[in-house]
Every structure is written in C-alpha cells, then in structure tokens.
Design a protein around this motif. Structure first.
Motif, PDB file in Angstrom:
ATOM      1  N   GLY A  58       0.782  -1.229   0.000  1.00 39.95           N
ATOM      2  CA  GLY A  58       0.000   0.000   0.000  1.00 39.95           C
ATOM      3  C   GLY A  58       0.816   1.281   0.000  1.00 39.95           C
ATOM      4  N   VAL A  59       2.083   1.214  -0.421  1.00 39.43           N
ATOM      5  CA  VAL A  59       2.843   2.470  -0.494  1.00 39.43           C
ATOM      6  C   VAL A  59       2.841   2.991  -1.930  1.00 39.43           C
ATOM      7  N   LYS A  60       3.127   4.288  -2.029  1.00 41.55           N
ATOM      8  CA  LYS A  60       3.197   4.906  -3.356  1.00 41.55           C
ATOM      9  C   LYS A  60       4.562   4.593  -3.959  1.00 41.55           C
ATOM     10  N   VAL A  61       4.574   4.244  -5.232  1.00 50.03           N
ATOM     11  CA  VAL A  61       5.855   3.911  -5.880  1.00 50.03           C
ATOM     12  C   VAL A  61       6.098   4.859  -7.046  1.00 50.03           C
ATOM     13  N   ASN A  62       7.242   5.482  -7.072  1.00 46.71           N
ATOM     14  CA  ASN A  62       7.682   6.258  -8.239  1.00 46.71           C
ATOM     15  C   ASN A  62       8.867   5.545  -8.850  1.00 46.71           C
ATOM     16  N   GLY A  63       8.867   5.395 -10.150  1.00 47.85           N
ATOM     17  CA  GLY A  63       9.925   4.668 -10.837  1.00 47.85           C
ATOM     18  C   GLY A  63       9.557   3.209 -10.971  1.00 47.85           C
ATOM     19  N   PRO A  64      10.494   2.346 -11.312  1.00 46.54           N
ATOM     20  CA  PRO A  64      11.901   2.665 -11.508  1.00 46.54           C
ATOM     21  C   PRO A  64      12.148   3.520 -12.759  1.00 46.54           C
ATOM     22  N   ILE A  65      13.105   4.455 -12.602  1.00 46.46           N
ATOM     23  CA  ILE A  65      13.595   5.224 -13.746  1.00 46.46           C
ATOM     24  C   ILE A  65      15.108   5.034 -13.795  1.00 46.46           C
ATOM     25  N   THR A  66      15.703   5.487 -14.881  1.00 44.64           N
ATOM     26  CA  THR A  66      17.152   5.287 -14.981  1.00 44.64           C
ATOM     27  C   THR A  66      17.894   6.279 -14.082  1.00 44.64           C
ATOM     28  N   GLN A  67      19.073   5.897 -13.665  1.00 46.22           N
ATOM     29  CA  GLN A  67      19.921   6.790 -12.858  1.00 46.22           C
ATOM     30  C   GLN A  67      20.182   8.090 -13.634  1.00 46.22           C
ATOM     31  N   ARG A  68      20.332   7.939 -14.947  1.00 42.86           N
ATOM     32  CA  ARG A  68      20.588   9.098 -15.803  1.00 42.86           C
ATOM     33  C   ARG A  68      19.447  10.113 -15.666  1.00 42.86           C
ATOM     34  N   ASP A  69      18.199   9.658 -15.888  1.00 41.87           N
ATOM     35  CA  ASP A  69      17.051  10.567 -15.827  1.00 41.87           C
ATOM     36  C   ASP A  69      16.936  11.186 -14.434  1.00 41.87           C
ATOM     37  N   PHE A  70      17.139  10.353 -13.420  1.00 43.45           N
ATOM     38  CA  PHE A  70      16.987  10.822 -12.042  1.00 43.45           C
ATOM     39  C   PHE A  70      17.984  11.939 -11.741  1.00 43.45           C
ATOM     40  N   LEU A  71      19.250  11.686 -12.044  1.00 41.42           N
ATOM     41  CA  LEU A  71      20.280  12.682 -11.688  1.00 41.42           C
ATOM     42  C   LEU A  71      20.127  13.954 -12.529  1.00 41.42           C
ATOM     43  N   ILE A  72      19.770  13.779 -13.800  1.00 40.52           N
ATOM     44  CA  ILE A  72      19.621  14.976 -14.646  1.00 40.52           C
ATOM     45  C   ILE A  72      18.450  15.820 -14.142  1.00 40.52           C
ATOM     46  N   GLN A  73      17.351  15.158 -13.793  1.00 40.41           N
ATOM     47  CA  GLN A  73      16.196  15.921 -13.283  1.00 40.41           C
ATOM     48  C   GLN A  73      16.513  16.616 -11.963  1.00 40.41           C
ATOM     49  N   LEU A  74      17.436  16.051 -11.199  1.00 40.61           N
ATOM     50  CA  LEU A  74      17.810  16.714  -9.937  1.00 40.61           C
ATOM     51  C   LEU A  74      18.794  17.859 -10.185  1.00 40.61           C
TER      52      LEU A  74
ATOM     53  N   ILE B  81      26.111   9.208 -15.722  1.00 35.45           N
ATOM     54  CA  ILE B  81      24.849   9.387 -16.480  1.00 35.45           C
ATOM     55  C   ILE B  81      24.901   8.877 -17.917  1.00 35.45           C
ATOM     56  N   SER B  82      26.072   8.510 -18.415  1.00 34.05           N
ATOM     57  CA  SER B  82      26.070   8.114 -19.830  1.00 34.05           C
ATOM     58  C   SER B  82      25.357   6.780 -19.999  1.00 34.05           C
ATOM     59  N   ARG B  83      24.636   6.672 -21.120  1.00 39.64           N
ATOM     60  CA  ARG B  83      23.809   5.468 -21.352  1.00 39.64           C
ATOM     61  C   ARG B  83      24.675   4.222 -21.412  1.00 39.64           C
ATOM     62  N   ALA B  84      25.884   4.373 -21.934  1.00 39.11           N
ATOM     63  CA  ALA B  84      26.744   3.203 -22.110  1.00 39.11           C
ATOM     64  C   ALA B  84      27.418   2.782 -20.800  1.00 39.11           C
ATOM     65  N   ARG B  85      27.441   3.665 -19.816  1.00 39.39           N
ATOM     66  CA  ARG B  85      28.114   3.319 -18.548  1.00 39.39           C
ATOM     67  C   ARG B  85      27.045   2.991 -17.491  1.00 39.39           C
ATOM     68  N   MET B  86      26.915   3.864 -16.458  1.00 32.50           N
ATOM     69  CA  MET B  86      25.972   3.499 -15.386  1.00 32.50           C
ATOM     70  C   MET B  86      24.584   4.114 -15.574  1.00 32.50           C
ATOM     71  N   GLY B  87      24.466   5.014 -16.558  1.00 35.60           N
ATOM     72  CA  GLY B  87      23.237   5.809 -16.696  1.00 35.60           C
ATOM     73  C   GLY B  87      21.978   5.002 -16.932  1.00 35.60           C
ATOM     74  N   GLU B  88      22.063   3.951 -17.743  1.00 35.47           N
ATOM     75  CA  GLU B  88      20.851   3.185 -18.087  1.00 35.47           C
ATOM     76  C   GLU B  88      20.709   1.922 -17.252  1.00 35.47           C
ATOM     77  N   LEU B  89      21.822   1.240 -17.015  1.00 31.48           N
ATOM     78  CA  LEU B  89      21.764  -0.030 -16.275  1.00 31.48           C
ATOM     79  C   LEU B  89      21.268   0.209 -14.843  1.00 31.48           C
ATOM     80  N   PHE B  90      21.707   1.298 -14.246  1.00 28.52           N
ATOM     81  CA  PHE B  90      21.291   1.603 -12.873  1.00 28.52           C
ATOM     82  C   PHE B  90      19.917   2.257 -12.881  1.00 28.52           C
ATOM     83  N   LYS B  91      19.076   1.774 -11.963  1.00 27.28           N
ATOM     84  CA  LYS B  91      17.709   2.286 -11.868  1.00 27.28           C
ATOM     85  C   LYS B  91      17.477   2.855 -10.457  1.00 27.28           C
ATOM     86  N   VAL B  92      16.470   3.730 -10.391  1.00 29.89           N
ATOM     87  CA  VAL B  92      16.123   4.360  -9.109  1.00 29.89           C
ATOM     88  C   VAL B  92      14.625   4.179  -8.886  1.00 29.89           C
ATOM     89  N   ILE B  93      14.270   3.745  -7.700  1.00 32.75           N
ATOM     90  CA  ILE B  93      12.850   3.605  -7.360  1.00 32.75           C
ATOM     91  C   ILE B  93      12.623   4.294  -6.020  1.00 32.75           C
TER      92      ILE B  93
END
Ligand SMILES: C[S@@+](CC[C@H](N)C(=O)[O-])C[C@H]1O[C@@H](n2cnc3c(N)ncnc32)[C@H](O)[C@@H]1O
Length: 365
Positions: free
Chosen positions: A291-307, A336-348
């Motif tokens: 019953g908790v609210k969930v945001n994501g998962p999104i990519t680490q790239r999107d998360f850090l850029i939005q912050l 944040i690069s897609r080829a490095r940690m940006g896409e493989l890493f996710k944030v929820i």
C-alpha cells in the motif's frame, strides 16, 4: 582451520547441493570468511567502484533530494536518515556536507547505518569525522528504531542472495551448487523438476520457453516488505538505487567480480563479490501490495539529470583547475552516460501517499 571453499565443500558432501541462495549467503556473510564480513571491497584498490566513489556529485544530489523530502514530509523535528550498506561512508559524508545548507534538517536527522562489516563501520565513522555524533550502527534493518525516516540504499539490494529456476520440459528445476570430487571443484546441478514455481506465478503471467532461467530474491522481497510496512506505520520515504531491470524477462544475472573483473561465481568463494541484477518490477509490485506509493523505476541518468546534476557539475567546473574540471566531467559521464551506469542503474522511490511527489521523477511516472 578450514577455508570457506573447504567449509562449503564439506557441507555439500555431508548434506547435498546448496541453493544459490545458500551458497551466496555463506560466501558473502559467513561470520569468519564472508566477503562482506572481512573484505574492503570498494574503490580503485578493491574489487569494484560505486557511484558515490566515482563522484561527489552523486552524494550531493542525494543530499539535496533528502533535504527536499524532509521538507515535503512537513519538516519533522526528528527523522531517521537510514543508509543500508554505506560501504566506505562516502555517500553519507557527502550528504551530511551538502545538508549544511539546511541546518534544521541536519539537526533533526539521526543517522542510522546498517552495515554488517565491522571494518567498514570503522571506515564509515572515520569518513564522517566530527559530523558523526548523531550516528548509530546496526547489523540489520530490524534494529533501527521506529520513527519517520528517509532510507537510502545504493548497491545494497544486488548483494541479497537469489534463487534461480530453469524452465525445461514444462517443469521448473532449481539451479544448485554441487561439489565434483573427481574434478575437486564446485559445479552446477539441477534440482528435482517441479511443475510450478511459486515466485513466478506471483510476479508474472508470461509464457516461458525451454532453457529460460527465472531469478528471484526472497530476501529482497522481505526487505521491501519491511521498508514498506515501516513507511505506512511511521511515514517515510525510501530511495533504492541499483543495477537491475524493470521487467523480469528471464536470464542468468548471477555474477562475481574480483579486482574489477568478472570471474566464475563458483571460484574463490569469500574472495569475490557475488551479486545479481535487481528485479525492480518485483520490488514495485511488493511495495504496491503493502500500500505504499511507488515512483519509478527510472534510470539513474534521468533521475540525476532531473535533480540538476549537470548544472551542479558546471558550477563546480567553473571554479576548478583544468585537471579538476576534466575529472568532474569524466565522473559525471560515468554516472549518467547510457553506455556506462546511466541506463543499467535504476532508481525507485517508495513513500507514503500523503506527501508531494518526490523530486527527480517528474513527468516520468
Ligand atoms: C556493494 S557495497 C555498496 C556500498 C555503498 N552503498 C556504495 O555505494 O559505495 C554493499 C554494502 O552493503 C554492505 N552489506 C552487504 N550485505 C549486507 C548485509 N546483509 N547486511 C548489512 N550490510 C551488508 C557491505 O558491507 C557494503 O557496505
């Protein structure tokens, strides 16, 4: 005294093959030899490097996220700031430095670090220096006192043991670790066929084809349930960051890393880091069920850029020497690069429903 591989060998010879969950638990957490009990795994001289170790930008962004979350929660005068598996203590130190700009939050925050490695606990204490008066260590999440909380975990869930099931001839067989006396080596073996797989039925209704492996972490499920229950009871927010996938498509992600290289997971038990990609789709379903609210998962790239990580990096680079600026840019690219940690890493993010949406997820979920 027996080494860890000898201990595991003797156990298998006496009682039969081990599930991956049992093998991984022993290899990572054996009190005498477990990888996360005795090693200094992180950093250039260790086996792998993590986001907070790559760049201070990471911890700074998370620090700002925490400060805003605290305000969104109504600025409680007491809040537990919990980190699971703080490693060398780099992220929490960067966070504490960053939140100097919000002194009321810093005053309200009691730091609770969940860390099983005593040597790393000492290192964490040292990294935090004088800012650690309000800091408490725990072996498990269970002993953290109840209060409103912000919980952070970077590369923690991937270290939680998994089980694997291979779909073959319309049945599920558990992949297990056996010991081959002739070869004097650990080897893979399949358990007895089962017509159903309890985890699978719960988390997906897709059709599976022969040869596909389905992974599941019961321990990640238990932890997600505990965190979610804590959020409902005490109010709070959890930010979980890791390598993983949004939807379990099947496949073997069980891996071992030693000295920055992938190695055979059945070799060097206790000396290599064992992990598996995190099933964020399952985390999301488990949390939603509670019953908790969930945001994501999104990519680490999107998360850090939005912050605003790029803006912060530019500010730092403008004040830096050319060499420092190159380092900042290289670190940012790696995060944040897609080829490095940006896409493989996710944030929820898991939170209670009566707080505004968490920063970093706008327009994405
Ligand atoms: C992959 S490292 C990540 C470290 C840190 N979060 C970072 O990003 O640099 C995993 C961390 O979790 C700790 N750890 C692993 N398994 C644990 C467990 N079952 N209970 C408590 N801590 C654990 C390790 O000692 C280490 O500090």
């Amino acid at each position: 005294m027996a080494t860890l591989p000898e201990k595991l060998r003797d156990r298998i010879v006496k009682s039969g093959p081990l599930t991956i969950e049992q093998y991984m638990s022993e290899a990572l957490s054996d009190p005498e030899y477990g990888y996360y009990r005795v090693n200094h795994p992180i950093g250039k001289k260790g086996d792998f490097i993590t986001s907070p170790e790559i760049s201070q930008l990471f911890g700074e962004m998370i620090g700002l996220w925490c400060a805003v979350s605290w305000q969104q929660m109504g600025s409680p005068s007491d809040i537990n700031l919990i980190e699971l598996g703080p490693g060398r203590g780099t992220m929490i130190s960067d966070i504490l430095r960053t939140i100097d700009i919000v002194p009321e939050f810093k005053k309200a925050a009691k730091i609770h670090l969940v860390e099983s490695n005593r040597e790393l606990q000492k290192l964490q204490q040292k990294s935090m220096g004088l800012s650690s008066e309000n800091c408490f260590w725990h072996e498990t999440f269970d002993s953290v006192p109840e209060a409103p909380f912000l919980l952070l975990a970077n590369e923690f869930l991937d270290a939680l043991p998994i089980r694997q099931f291979l779909f073959t001839k319309s049945s599920w067989c558990e992949r297990q670790v056996d010991f081959d006396k002739e070869e004097n080596a650990f080897t893979w073996i399949l358990g007895k066929p089962q017509t159903s797989n309890p985890y699978l039925l719960e988390f997906t209704d897709r059709k599976w084809s022969d040869g596909i492996i389905y992974e599941f972490s019961e321990l990640a499920r238990e932890l997600t349930e505990k965190i979610s229950t804590g959020i409902i009871k005490n109010k709070g927010r959890a930010l979980l960051i890791d390598y993983g996938y949004n939807q379990n498509q099947g496949g073997d992600t069980f891996q071992a890393v030693q000295s920055h290289k992938y190695v055979d997971p059945l070799l060097n038990a206790g000396d290599a880091d064992l992990s598996a990609h995190v099933d964020f789709g399952a985390v999301k379903l488990i949390a939603k069920k509670i019953g908790v609210k969930v945001n994501g998962p999104i990519t680490q790239r999107d998360f850090l850029i939005q912050l605003g990580v790029e803006v912060r990096a530019k500010k730092l680079m403008d004040k830096s020497s050319t060499e420092q600026a190159i380092n900042i840019k290289t670190g940012l690219d790696r995060l944040i690069s897609r080829a490095r940690m940006g896409e493989l890493f996710k944030v929820i993010c898991l939170s209670n429903f009566d707080t505004p949406p968490p920063e970093g997820f706008e327009g994405i979920s």
